[in-house]
Scaffold this motif. Structure first.
Motif: not given
Length: 367
Positions: A100-121
């Motif tokens: 799957g694509v890493l859990d992330a949120c879109d930022d307001e500038y057309g980018g992506v912020v990856v969720d650091p709390d849901r990263l694979p170990v």
């Protein structure tokens, strides 16, 4: 062992079926149905995209779990992959897995912020997910990728760097990496460029200045008495930082009066620029209690004696600061006061420092 992504655009069904046939002699031959991957999306701005596989039957016929509409084809064109394992043996094999694509949120500038709390170990699990995520974000037309790796995920740093991520900044508990997708110069903002320091000019009714001698200093500063100084903390106001530093170094309680002046310098510690604010403070107590960790000594020193020090007289910066402070004591100079304001740009309160010449102000007339 090498993992290869086979894009559905670049491989025909017959080619895939031929590759599937070779799995009979591979370590993965226990997979009765080798997989042609077709993805269905479960995506929102803060959730990952998870893949679901469609299957090639044992006779080589492609059997999707559901019909793919033209819209689905457009949505999933860049996401249809076979996974080919190249081994040291004579052949390769195909297998499938839910990537799957890493859990992330879109930022307001057309980018992506990856969720650091849901990263694979596991770095071995992180690598294909990161590769797949970058392909997905490129297809979606994303720009900058922000990847915050906590200290407990430090083993993922080499994986990200190998994929082209660059260091942006680091704090005690994490390192921030970035990836710029579009061609041309990277438009992501750089790391913080400045550090901010404060100095407290504290003078009592006896015309004595609160001064200190630091424990650690350059040889040229030996025997020099100076005003208490230090760096402000994260999310700390200038005026509260000045009051705190004086209290920590000398034990004296003070009240903020004004910002008298500030200095802007460049290429100092870690090649950063530096803003240093000189604040006039009013003493609320007189007893001195020295901070043994940083300060060698502290005392109340007559102003004329303080100004007469050779370093003050010979240094253009120090002398000018003292001249301004003396002018303020004589009410011939007006400093800057903080006023709370709220901007519609971010709807947050902040401090704007400025002076207002008020003929009724008994503390400052500016003449």
């Amino acid at each position: 062992m090498e993992l290869k992504f086979l894009d559905s655009k670049s491989s025909s069904l017959s080619e895939k079926a031929a590759l599937v046939a070779r799995t009979k002699s591979s370590p993965f031959s226990s997979f009765e149905h080798s997989v042609g991957v077709k993805f269905s999306q479960e995506f929102s701005s803060c959730r990952g995209v998870f893949t679901k596989a469609s299957y090639l039957s044992s006779n080589g016929t492609f059997m999707p779990k559901r019909a793919i509409s033209s819209v689905d084809k457009e949505k999933t064109a860049a996401e249809n992959y076979f996974y080919q394992i190249s081994t040291n043996g004579p052949g390769s094999s195909l297998f499938s897995r839910n990537i799957g694509v890493l859990d992330a949120c879109d930022d307001e500038y057309g980018g992506v912020v990856v969720d650091p709390d849901r990263l694979p170990v596991n770095p071995d699990a992180f690598a294909p997910m990161l590769q797949f995520s970058l392909s997905h974000w490129k297809m979606k037309g994303k720009k900058g990728i922000w990847l915050k790796l906590p200290l407990e995920r430090s083993e993922l740093v080499p994986v990200a760097v190998k994929e082209g991520f660059e260091y942006h900044h680091a704090e005690r508990g994490y390192v921030m990496l970035t990836y710029w997708i579009p061609g041309g110069p990277c438009m992501l903002p750089s790391n913080a460029t400045h550090q901010v320091g404060v100095g407290g000019f504290v003078i009592n009714d006896k015309n004595e200045v609160l001064v200190v001698q630091e424990k650690f200093y350059a040889p040229s500063f030996a025997d020099v008495w100076k005003i208490p100084t230090g760096f402000i903390l994260e999310s700390e106001e200038i005026y509260t930082g000045a009051v705190r530093e004086v209290k920590e170094e000398t034990g004296v309680d003070t009240e903020f009066v004004e910002v008298i002046a500030f200095r802007h310098a460049h290429n100092l510690d870690f090649d950063k620029s530096d803003l240093f604010f000189v604040c006039m403070l009013k003493p609320l107590s007189a007893q001195i209690k020295v901070d043994d960790l940083e300060i060698q000594a502290a005392k109340w020193m007559p102003l004329v004696e303080f100004v007469a020090q050779p370093l003050i007289q010979e240094d253009g910066l120090f002398k000018k600061i003292i001249d301004i402070c003396i002018a303020r004591l004589g009410k011939h100079y007006c400093g800057l006061l903080p006023r709370q304001v709220v901007s519609k740009f971010d709807d947050r309160p902040s401090c704007l420092y400025y002076n207002v010449l008020d003929t009724g102000n008994v503390n400052c007339n500016g003449n």
